[in-house]
Design a protein around this motif. Sequence first.
Motif, short mmCIF file in Angstrom:
data_model
loop_
_atom_site.label_atom_id
_atom_site.label_comp_id
_atom_site.label_asym_id
_atom_site.label_seq_id
_atom_site.Cartn_x
_atom_site.Cartn_y
_atom_site.Cartn_z
N GLY A 61 0.80 -1.22 0.00
CA GLY A 61 0.00 0.00 0.00
C GLY A 61 0.83 1.26 0.00
O GLY A 61 0.30 2.37 0.07
N ALA A 62 2.17 1.12 -0.10
CA ALA A 62 3.03 2.29 -0.04
C ALA A 62 2.96 3.12 -1.32
O ALA A 62 3.25 4.31 -1.31
CB ALA A 62 4.47 1.86 0.23
N SER A 71 3.14 0.14 -6.93
CA SER A 71 2.46 -0.11 -8.20
C SER A 71 2.03 1.20 -8.84
O SER A 71 2.12 1.37 -10.06
CB SER A 71 1.23 -0.99 -7.98
N THR A 72 1.56 2.13 -8.03
CA THR A 72 1.13 3.43 -8.55
C THR A 72 2.30 4.13 -9.25
O THR A 72 2.14 4.66 -10.35
CB THR A 72 0.62 4.30 -7.39
N TYR A 85 -1.08 5.82 -15.68
CA TYR A 85 -1.62 7.00 -15.00
C TYR A 85 -0.85 8.22 -15.48
O TYR A 85 0.30 8.11 -15.91
CB TYR A 85 -1.44 6.88 -13.49
N HIS A 138 9.02 -8.49 -3.11
CA HIS A 138 9.22 -8.54 -1.65
C HIS A 138 10.45 -9.37 -1.32
O HIS A 138 11.19 -9.05 -0.40
CB HIS A 138 7.97 -9.09 -0.97
N1 LIG Z 1 -7.71 2.97 -8.26
C1 LIG Z 1 -7.47 3.41 -7.01
N2 LIG Z 1 -8.31 4.30 -6.46
C2 LIG Z 1 -8.09 4.76 -5.21
N3 LIG Z 1 -7.06 4.39 -4.45
C3 LIG Z 1 -6.19 3.51 -4.93
C4 LIG Z 1 -6.35 2.96 -6.24
N4 LIG Z 1 -5.33 2.11 -6.46
C5 LIG Z 1 -4.57 2.12 -5.35
N5 LIG Z 1 -5.07 2.97 -4.43
C6 LIG Z 1 -4.49 3.28 -3.11
O1 LIG Z 1 -3.19 3.81 -3.32
C7 LIG Z 1 -2.29 3.31 -2.38
C8 LIG Z 1 -1.07 2.73 -3.06
O2 LIG Z 1 -1.43 1.57 -3.77
P1 LIG Z 1 -0.40 0.70 -4.59
O3 LIG Z 1 -1.17 -0.33 -5.32
O4 LIG Z 1 0.44 1.62 -5.39
O5 LIG Z 1 0.45 0.05 -3.42
P2 LIG Z 1 1.65 -1.00 -3.51
O6 LIG Z 1 2.81 -0.36 -2.87
O7 LIG Z 1 1.81 -1.49 -4.89
O8 LIG Z 1 1.09 -2.16 -2.57
P3 LIG Z 1 1.27 -3.76 -2.71
O9 LIG Z 1 2.65 -4.09 -2.29
O10 LIG Z 1 0.26 -4.27 -1.75
O11 LIG Z 1 0.98 -4.11 -4.11
C9 LIG Z 1 -3.04 2.30 -1.54
O12 LIG Z 1 -3.33 2.89 -0.29
C10 LIG Z 1 -4.32 2.04 -2.30
O13 LIG Z 1 -5.39 1.88 -1.41
#
Ligand SMILES: Nc1ncnc2c1ncn2[C@@H]1O[C@H](COP(=O)(O)OP(=O)(O)OP(=O)(O)O)[C@@H](O)[C@H]1O
Length: 583
Positions: free
Chosen positions: A412-413, A416-417, A426, A567
């Motif tokens: 959730g950090a 992926s975003t 995006y 991970h």
């Molecule tokens: N489409 C979306 N709309 C709203 N919030 C989102 C969306 N996608 C992700 N988030 C939020 O953005 C934050 C980052 O998500 P992200 O998927 O980038 O995390 P991550 O680091 O890849 O996590 P993981 O290791 O679990 O895959 C999270 O808190 C998630 O709830």
Amino acid sequence: MAKTSHKKQIKIKDFLKQSSAQYSKVSDFNKIRYLMTRRDKVILLALLFATFILSILETFAISIIMPFITFASNPDMIFANQISNKIYNFFDFKNTLDFMIAFSGILLVFYVFRAIYNIAYSYCLNRFAFRKYHFFAYRLFCKATELSYLDFTNKNADIIRRNIVTEAMQASHFIQQLLMMGAEVVTIVLMYILLLIISWKMTIVLTIILAVNVFLITQTISKVIQKQGILQAELGEQFLKIITKTLGNFKIIKLKGEQQNVLKAFDEASSRRVGTQITSQTLAPLPKFILETIGFCILIAAVAYILIKYNNAAAVIPIISMYALALYRILPAVNRILQNYNMSRYYKRSLEIIYEDLIYHTEYEDNKPIDFKNKIELKNIEFEYMENKPIIKDFNLTINKGDKIAFVGKSGAGKSTLIDLIIGIYKPKSGVIEIDGVKLDNSNLRSWRKKIGYIPQSVFLFDGNVAENIVLGDKIDKQKIIEVCKKANIWDFLEQNDGINTIVGDGGIKLSGGQKQRIAIARALYSEPEILVLDEATSALDNETESKIMDEIYDVAEGKTLLIIAHRLSTIERCEKIIEVNN
Ligand SMILES: Nc1ncnc2c1ncn2[C@@H]1O[C@H](COP(=O)(O)OP(=O)(O)OP(=O)(O)O)[C@@H](O)[C@H]1O
Ligand SMILES: [Mg+2]
């Protein structure tokens, strides 16, 4: 569970109200105009003209039978009637038998022509309406593929599916109903002209009666039907959601043993949806019975009144028979108009829905070539999903070509975003991404994305064979498929089955988690990407397979840029840079 689904229902209702309120400013007429091409409008005009001709033909077809029978039973009538007398003299017929033979021949030709005309006419009408369905469905599908990924995540796939499959069809029904209504209006206008010539008093009385009825019906029944139409759109959505929810979580629902609830929910949505059809289809022809009942009641009352008052029916029989004739001719047309009108109310919501979808703004993304020879730069990137809740802020990063970079951080950090921003899925809220100094924007996004091979966290395989799943719509090159399968370490398994023709099942259900993941890797390699992105791509694999695949990936990524989210430390130990992401 019942409570939450009820809440959801209310939410959907609110949403529907909002959305219809928002767009109700645009009239139906303007919506249709927006949904029609220039060509459609020309065809529509042509159809209207064809309808006019059709009405004339129909009126003629009905009115020509009377003189024919009259002349056949009493040939002297040919001379008594002005028109037939003139025709008789003009063509110089020898006797009435010749006249009748010619008359029969012409009638025969006329009726054959009328039948052919009717068939051709209904073909054109159907073709127009159903081509419209194709056009709506196609445009909706295009629009769905044009959605930005962010917009897509905010929409519901079931709604998109419902709109393309059901609502597009019903919107074309709406237009069909309007067309049919137009046709009937032309017929009625013609008959009115006829009636006015016969008796204007009669016509006015008839008009008042019809107008009052039509007004009452459109104010009551039509409104109920329109509500049913809104309800059916909403229930159609629930209906599909239950199916998706169940089929998508089949195993879990089975384990939970919750089939009873699911069945109940489905039963309710489905039977209520059918209920809207029952109500609307029953109510739609109701005006016919009301109008007919009232019309004939008046007729009977008039006869009774005249009988009592004048004690002599003979004098009023012509008037009464005219009235009956008017009822007989005009009522069905008015009925059909009301029925078409009511059905169009039922389908109105569908028109609104597809209109809303089609005017939804999507940005045009272009294909301008973009070169990646040196570096990707992220400058002051900011990104948020929700207003004022930035996930990424003031972020700067330079990725050189050939870099092997790992992104680590808590769940959730925002890993992926961040990756999705880099690969152009995006778009940053502020800041820029530059490729060799060229800003990434709508002009070049599509060609940028083509350089990327992406292996996601969760893989979706569709029901088909391995080859189809790997090429994903591209051209099938068997040799290349085998090659990427070998690289992804899945070839040994496939060889024991049907090779590249091995069927994967819906969602890849016939494969293990690791096998699916390896197909996804093969899929990413197939397009020979310049940049390989792995978002926990190997997390489903055991250590041994993973290290084998990672060896392969580092091999194929030789000279390429590699971005990895993982991970396990063993996955990323060969990366030169490790970037820790924490919000
Ligand atoms: N489409 C979306 N709309 C709203 N919030 C989102 C969306 N996608 C992700 N988030 C939020 O953005 C934050 C980052 O998500 P992200 O998927 O980038 O995390 P991550 O680091 O890849 O996590 P993981 O290791 O679990 O895959 C999270 O808190 C998630 O709830
Ligand atoms: Mg992630």
